[in-house]
Design a protein around this motif. Sequence first.
Motif, PDB file in Angstrom:
ATOM      1  N   GLU A 135      39.940  41.357  44.726  1.00  0.00           N
ATOM      2  CA  GLU A 135      39.615  39.974  45.742  1.00  0.00           C
ATOM      3  C   GLU A 135      39.918  40.064  47.057  1.00  0.00           C
ATOM      4  O   GLU A 135      41.226  40.232  47.118  1.00  0.00           O
ATOM      5  CB  GLU A 135      39.751  38.699  45.027  1.00  0.00           C
ATOM      6  N   ARG A 138      42.559  35.092  47.820  1.00  0.00           N
ATOM      7  CA  ARG A 138      42.926  34.219  46.537  1.00  0.00           C
ATOM      8  C   ARG A 138      42.059  33.539  45.845  1.00  0.00           C
ATOM      9  O   ARG A 138      41.355  32.829  46.426  1.00  0.00           O
ATOM     10  CB  ARG A 138      44.348  33.900  46.796  1.00  0.00           C
ATOM     11  N   GLY A 139      42.158  33.417  44.522  1.00  0.00           N
ATOM     12  CA  GLY A 139      41.387  32.225  43.981  1.00  0.00           C
ATOM     13  C   GLY A 139      40.093  32.614  43.594  1.00  0.00           C
ATOM     14  O   GLY A 139      39.340  31.858  43.170  1.00  0.00           O
ATOM     15  N   LYS A 141      37.569  35.803  41.549  1.00  0.00           N
ATOM     16  CA  LYS A 141      37.316  37.299  40.883  1.00  0.00           C
ATOM     17  C   LYS A 141      35.877  37.592  40.906  1.00  0.00           C
ATOM     18  O   LYS A 141      34.808  36.828  41.163  1.00  0.00           O
ATOM     19  CB  LYS A 141      37.492  36.903  39.330  1.00  0.00           C
ATOM     20  N   ARG A 494      42.600  28.985  41.608  1.00  0.00           N
ATOM     21  CA  ARG A 494      43.749  28.478  41.968  1.00  0.00           C
ATOM     22  C   ARG A 494      43.817  27.111  42.449  1.00  0.00           C
ATOM     23  O   ARG A 494      42.916  26.593  42.894  1.00  0.00           O
ATOM     24  CB  ARG A 494      44.374  29.575  43.381  1.00  0.00           C
TER      25      ARG A 494
END
Length: 494
Positions: A135, A138-139, A141, A494
């Motif tokens: 990715e 972040r956070g 997929k 996240r």
Amino acid sequence: MLDTLSRSELLRTQNFIAGRWQAASGEELLDVVDPATLDVIARVADSTAADAQAAVDAAQAAFPAWRECSGRERAQLLKRWHALIVQNQDDLARIISAEQGKPLAEARGEVLYGASYVEWFAEEATRTHGDIIPEPVRGKKLMAVKEPVGVVAAITPWNFPLAMIARKIAPALAAGCTVVAKPAEDTPLTAAALVRLAEEAGFPAGTVNLVCASRQQTPEVVDVWLADSRVRKITFTGSTPVGKHLARQSAGTLKKLSLELGGNAPFIVFEDANLDAAVEGLMVSKFRNGGQTCVCPNRVFVHAAVHDRFVDKLAARVGALHVGPASDERSQIGPMINERAVDKIDRHVRDAVEQGAKVVVGGRKLASPQVAGAGHYYAPTVLVQAGPTMALAQEETFGPVVPVFRFTAEDEVVALANDTPFGLAAYFYTQDPARIWRIADQLETGIVGINEGALAAEAAPFGGVKESGYGREGSRHGLEDYMHIKYLCQGGLR
Ligand code: SIN
């Protein structure tokens, strides 16, 4: 030859739609002719737009359940189909020989060649892997998954009536697509026998549909498939003009296309070649199916230093070829598929001779009583002093004719080899390792034979560049051509 089939139920003359053998909706029938005797050996459904439409309806109805099957379930059915093809190889070979004309031993080879694609794609059906993408933020997929494109229309040629349809239907089914198929008008019986075995293997109704049509009716059938937005892919092997027509006509619904089109393969013999190996490679590649193969060498370039020795060796081999019907075990070259084919070969040879080529062996039509039967035979031929303005240098001859061109320099021969709109296969013979890489790099074709004349294999990507088309058959690439990629992005992690 058809009266000696051990399973006469393999001889089918109807369409196969939605799991049922059925007559075409019109009155007409299509005559299937044995090219060795010119006898009508069967009369087959000659389909209309209504039949083409019914086949797409059936394929579309079968698609949701078929795509839901796991790769392993699809693989099991493909393996069963493969086993049935191998078990019935003698009958299938007889059907091929009867309607296409290739000698029986060669027809048996074609059955196993076609079966090898079914086995290969059975194995590949469980390997339609996608990607997990690291990715960028972040956070999230990120994933790329592969999905079947949907209904596939397969339009297949007469020269390998089993292998070509097998290598289109097998990857389509392995990928989770359903199929509507139209075999060449000259050779519908082999396709129907193959589909009969698919039925026996247990493919669900509607996954494979077969629609036969004469030369006159083919546009009516194919136009339905081109216009129907439910048909998501066309796979075609045949001539470049027809391929271009299909590309233009499928633009309206932006279908995916695989086009395996005409070739004009160069075969180059350098001065350092092993001449015996080069002659052997040329015999294998040129005379397969009597020269009626898209990857057959069409232009043979021989370095001046070895030209005469090469031609002497070649002429001895070509002059010894046995021409005759498939039913004669001695036959190595069968009849050409039809009168148009043999007339084209004859026109090329005459044009070459008028422009200064010399016939070393052959150079004429053969008729009974020289050859048993009334078929369209052409004598295996070697010509020397061939030149680039001759029709046989510019068009695919598709027959047992070897025109030999003399060259003296590497750059010159590479330029000559590439001087064609086509780019399917090329061959060259040399023992110099540096030259091998140099020439392989420069040839503008999708397939290159290096000191080798037999190229086809289910594990290899088969296909061309330039006006020989696009898409690949065989190998893992052959499966990808029946799938598209879907990108999945999951957020809020996240
Ligand atoms: C073709 O002639 O199109 C196919 C030949 C092959 O599979 O080698």
